[in-house]
Design a protein around this motif. Structure first.
Motif, PDB file in Angstrom:
ATOM      1  N   ALA A  35      -1.048  12.116  73.837  1.00  0.00           N
ATOM      2  CA  ALA A  35      -1.360  10.854  73.166  1.00  0.00           C
ATOM      3  C   ALA A  35      -2.743  10.353  73.558  1.00  0.00           C
ATOM      4  N   ILE A  36      -3.447   9.756  72.600  1.00  0.00           N
ATOM      5  CA  ILE A  36      -4.751   9.151  72.867  1.00  0.00           C
ATOM      6  C   ILE A  36      -4.507   7.684  73.211  1.00  0.00           C
ATOM      7  N   ASP A  37      -4.131   7.449  74.461  1.00  0.00           N
ATOM      8  CA  ASP A  37      -3.751   6.114  74.907  1.00  0.00           C
ATOM      9  C   ASP A  37      -4.269   5.844  76.307  1.00  0.00           C
ATOM     10  N   THR A  38      -4.536   4.571  76.583  1.00  0.00           N
ATOM     11  CA  THR A  38      -4.840   4.156  77.940  1.00  0.00           C
ATOM     12  C   THR A  38      -3.540   4.059  78.728  1.00  0.00           C
ATOM     13  N   THR A  39      -3.670   3.988  80.042  1.00  0.00           N
ATOM     14  CA  THR A  39      -2.493   4.003  80.910  1.00  0.00           C
ATOM     15  C   THR A  39      -1.496   2.893  80.576  1.00  0.00           C
ATOM     16  N   ASP A  40      -2.003   1.681  80.272  1.00  0.00           N
ATOM     17  CA  ASP A  40      -1.100   0.563  80.033  1.00  0.00           C
ATOM     18  C   ASP A  40      -0.253   0.725  78.788  1.00  0.00           C
ATOM     19  N   LYS A  41      -0.706   1.603  77.871  1.00  0.00           N
ATOM     20  CA  LYS A  41       0.014   1.803  76.618  1.00  0.00           C
ATOM     21  C   LYS A  41       0.833   3.093  76.610  1.00  0.00           C
ATOM     22  N   MET A  42       0.724   3.862  77.676  1.00  0.00           N
ATOM     23  CA  MET A  42       1.341   5.190  77.670  1.00  0.00           C
ATOM     24  C   MET A  42       2.757   5.176  78.225  1.00  0.00           C
TER      25      MET A  42
END
Length: 266
Positions: free
Chosen positions: A97-104
């Motif tokens: 996923a192309i996500d930052t840590t807070d959204k993963m």
């Protein structure tokens, strides 16, 4: 460029893309015995090899690189079939996923590191254990008991941009480079050469194919950051893997060979 390679090759993620192209590159340099592994069938790769190089020997295996027993068994089967293992390319990987840590999600983070890091470690461990049992192919000081190339990424040496927050992917590839360096230093004098390949943006399904970087594509801005203003070709990466397996790279230990069209120099 000719390297005159001899011996047995073992390639994960060999069903398509860079893995498939590397099998062909090694065959062009003289390798005639292959174990080809992938989650899916490697029939197409095997067919291309047999068509281009009559008399070649191929063992085809479907394997999940996170399955420890399957990984160990695949190396055992390779040695049973061919007698040894000389060139390993631990190529299997996922983008994530192309996500930052807070959204993963934790499950996605575990999945990416499971394939890209744990999978490489499991394969490398089984390969090292076998290579330590065998002698060098030749008496040359440039020869090794075996050569291992691990698939990293340019995002193993730099962080992704804020526009492409591939946090899990970058984490997994930084870990591969750390693993490569540690094992390369520890095993060099025991006759095992370990290096990493670090591709930039290459036209493979991992980034959605070349179309994603064309005008209006999701990755167009990333392509424009490449000084060459284009994607890499799988053959360009495969030729570098062949080089890392050859005697031409005999003084390269624990290297992270970046092949990115200049992306990381800016």
């Amino acid at each position: 460029m000719a390297f005159a390679l001899k011996g047995v090759a073992y390639i994960t993620g060999a069903g398509s893309g860079i893995g498939q192209s590397t099998a062909l590159a090694l065959a062009r340099q003289g390798v005639r015995s292959f174990t080809l592994l992938d989650r899916n069938a490697v029939t197409e790769t095997a067919s291309q090899l047999k068509k281009s190089f009559p008399g070649i020997s191929i063992k085809e295996l479907e394997m999940d690189v996170t399955d420890e027993k399957a990984v160990n068994h695949s190396v055992e089967q390779t040695v049973k079939e061919f007698g040894r293992l000389d060139y390993a390319f631990n190529n299997a990987g996922v983008g994530g996923a192309i996500d930052t840590t807070d959204k993963m999600d934790r499950k996605e983070f575990d999945r990416v590191l499971g394939v890209n890091t744990l999978g490489v470690w499991l394969c490398e461990r089984a390969q090292i254990r076998q290579m330590l049992k065998q002698e060098k192919l030749t008496d040359s000081y440039r020869s090794y008991r075996g050569s291992i190339v691990n698939m990293a990424s340019m995002y193993g040496v730099i962080g992704p941009s804020a526009d492409v927050p591939a946090t899990a992917y970058a984490t997994s590839k930084h870990a591969v480079i750390g693993m490569t360096r540690a094992d390369a230093a520890a095993l060099a004098l025991k006759g095992i050469k370990i290096n990493a390949i670090c591709p930039g943006y290459v036209a493979t399904p991992l980034i959605g194919g070349a179309e994603s970087m064309e005008e209006g594509g999701a990755m167009e801005m990333e392509r424009k950051k490449v000084p060459l203003q284009r994607l890499g070709n799988v053959e360009e990466i495969a030729d570098c893997v062949a080089f890392l397996h050859s005697d031409a790279s005999s003084f390269m230990i624990g290297a992270s060979l970046v092949v990115d069209g200049g992306f990381t120099i800016q």
